[in-house]
Design an enzyme around this catalytic site. Structure first.
Site, PDB file in Angstrom:
ATOM      1  N   VAL A 104       0.853  -1.185   0.000  1.00 38.67           N
ATOM      2  CA  VAL A 104       0.000   0.000   0.000  1.00 38.67           C
ATOM      3  C   VAL A 104       0.892   1.238   0.000  1.00 38.67           C
ATOM      4  O   VAL A 104       1.776   1.382   0.847  1.00 38.67           O
ATOM      5  CB  VAL A 104      -0.939   0.027   1.225  1.00 38.67           C
TER       6      VAL A 104
ATOM      7  N   GLY B   7       4.318   4.186   3.123  1.00 39.19           N
ATOM      8  CA  GLY B   7       3.992   2.933   2.459  1.00 39.19           C
ATOM      9  C   GLY B   7       4.085   1.793   3.456  1.00 39.19           C
ATOM     10  O   GLY B   7       4.663   1.943   4.536  1.00 39.19           O
ATOM     11  N   LYS B   8       3.509   0.658   3.128  1.00 37.83           N
ATOM     12  CA  LYS B   8       3.619  -0.527   3.978  1.00 37.83           C
ATOM     13  C   LYS B   8       3.168  -1.728   3.172  1.00 37.83           C
ATOM     14  O   LYS B   8       2.310  -1.626   2.297  1.00 37.83           O
ATOM     15  CB  LYS B   8       2.743  -0.391   5.219  1.00 37.83           C
ATOM     16  N   GLY B   9       3.763  -2.878   3.460  1.00 35.49           N
ATOM     17  CA  GLY B   9       3.384  -4.080   2.727  1.00 35.49           C
ATOM     18  C   GLY B   9       3.764  -5.337   3.466  1.00 35.49           C
ATOM     19  O   GLY B   9       4.287  -5.287   4.581  1.00 35.49           O
TER      20      GLY B   9
ATOM     21  N   ASP C  62      10.415  -5.133   9.065  1.00 41.31           N
ATOM     22  CA  ASP C  62       9.243  -5.003   9.918  1.00 41.31           C
ATOM     23  C   ASP C  62       9.032  -6.350  10.601  1.00 41.31           C
ATOM     24  O   ASP C  62       9.949  -7.161  10.656  1.00 41.31           O
ATOM     25  CB  ASP C  62       8.020  -4.594   9.071  1.00 41.31           C
TER      26      ASP C  62
END
Length: 420
Positions: free
Chosen positions: A60, A105-107, A146
């Site tokens: 995202v 952002g992050k995924g 992460d």
């Protein structure tokens, strides 16, 4: 615990309070609440046993008006789009608050890395990067470690991307990810950065109120990458860790845990259970324990209404993302328990990620001391500004932090305009 609440709803509620104080028009509000891009990938991986398995991943990209998207990659069985949306949004506000040239952002990939060997994790990682293709890049979207990922995963990601794009500039391309090993272009101090940032906020809170850290106690939920560093650094300042917990349970030691020994045990065993360093207690006893600092450094939405009603601390220091529900926050405020908000407290990681990205762009290698001094200066400046704005506006530290971040993004939109 308020796990039934959607994380995206929590972010939207927190943002709404900032919008009211920052006077953001309706159109921009809508823009800032939605992600710019949402990517879902399905990719096959041939595992080391010869089996071919289909994996699902997400990325995202929330906002990039201030700079490239920036945010972690999770390897976890419960990675979902709603979680990624919320975490990507929080990254936008962390970067804007710290005045970094990044967006959010992050995924992640939906699987449990503990069920796979190192060779398979490498295969999954490389296929993920191949599937993402040009959706990531040092000037477009920059992943980082992460939950369930580490510097080794980042090294594989960087190497795969470098081979895919075939750029002649092998140094600058290292900036496609941060959190790499030192050997592969990482920065000294990146592993401890988030935890050290948390400590800076605690130290400054204590300085402002004239609190002697050597006479304080702490309860810590989560003893992983962030929590263990928080405990070890604060122990050298005289803070006593009396309560600790993680997914394996909760424990109490009135004389204080030895953070360095506990960290070693957790590295070897993966959890606190079985350390023999304290007496087992219930979750309810843990959240109602008497301490100065309560530091949630585990998963989101751990502090719900019941927890907030029973908490007996002076300040909640949000080392985790979104650990406190809206209802719980209102109760804590009424009870006079201050909250140091996540987008300020745990932003030390992205600050040092920015330092790593700069070093890659400039072909430089900074010393650990240099990184720590720069991080200290950055965290102190931001904390003081948030505190000042909270006093001037008569709002909570969380709302003040959001207002600062939102206004910086708003200014960029006002200057750039809408094209065409």
């Amino acid at each position: 615990m308020a796990s039934h609440v959607k994380l995206s709803e929590l972010v939207h509620a927190q943002l709404q309070q900032a919008f009211e104080h920052a006077q953001i028009d309706a159109t921009l509000q809508r823009t800032l609440q939605e992600a710019k891009n949402e990517i879902t990938l399905h990719f096959p991986v041939r595992l080391s046993n010869g089996q071919v398995k289909l994996f699902r991943g997400h990325r995202v990209q929330h906002n990039n008006v201030l700079g490239p998207f920036k945010g972690g990659v999770r390897f976890h069985a419960d990675v979902g789009l709603d979680e990624c949306r919320a975490l990507a949004s929080w990254m936008t506000w962390k970067c804007a608050l710290q005045n970094l040239p990044f967006g959010g952002g992050k995924g992640g990939v939906e699987f449990d890395p503990q069920q796979y060997n190192s060779e398979d994790i490498q295969r999954i990682t490389r296929r993920l990067v191949h599937s993402l293709g040009t959706n990531i890049g040092p000037e477009w979207d920059i992943p980082a470690p992460d939950l369930g990922t580490d510097s080794q995963v980042m090294d594989w990601m960087m190497d795969t991307y470098s081979n895919i794009v075939g750029t002649p500039n092998k140094q600058t391309v290292k900036g496609v990810v941060t959190g790499k090993s030192l050997t592969c272009g990482g920065s000294p101090g990146r592993d401890e950065a988030t935890g050290r940032g948390v400590v800076h906020c605690i130290v400054q809170w204590a300085e402002q109120l004239g609190v002697d850290l050597q006479k304080t106690t702490m309860a810590l939920q989560g003893f992983g990458k962030v929590g263990s560093h928080v405990a070890q650094i604060l122990s050298r300042m005289g803070v006593v860790l009396t309560h600790v917990g993680d997914a394996s349970g909760y424990w109490h030691n009135p004389d204080g845990f030895h953070p360095h020994q506990l960290a070693q045990y957790v590295r070897e065993n993966g959890h606190v259970k079985g350390s023999g360093m304290g007496k087992a207690i219930s979750r309810k006893e843990f959240f109602s324990c008497t301490c100065d600092f309560f530091v949630p450094a585990a998963l989101h939405l751990q502090i719900g209404l019941k927890e907030a009603q029973n908490m007996n601390c002076k300040v909640v220091v949000e080392a985790a993302n979104g650990p406190t529900s809206q209802e719980a926050e209102k109760v804590l405020q009424k009870r006079g328990i201050e909250i140091l908000p996540d987008i300020m407290v745990n932003s030390g990681g992205v600050v040092v990620s920015y330092f790593e990205w700069l070093q890659n762009k400039r072909s430089e290698a900074w010393s650990l001391e240099e990184v720590r001094v720069k991080l200290d200066k950055q965290m102190r400046k931001t904390h003081q500004y948030v505190t000042q704005q909270a006093l001037e506006m008569g709002v909570s530290l969380r709302t003040a932090a959001y207002v600062i971040a939102v206004k910086r993004v708003q200014q960029a939109y006002m200057r750039r305009g809408i094209w065409p």
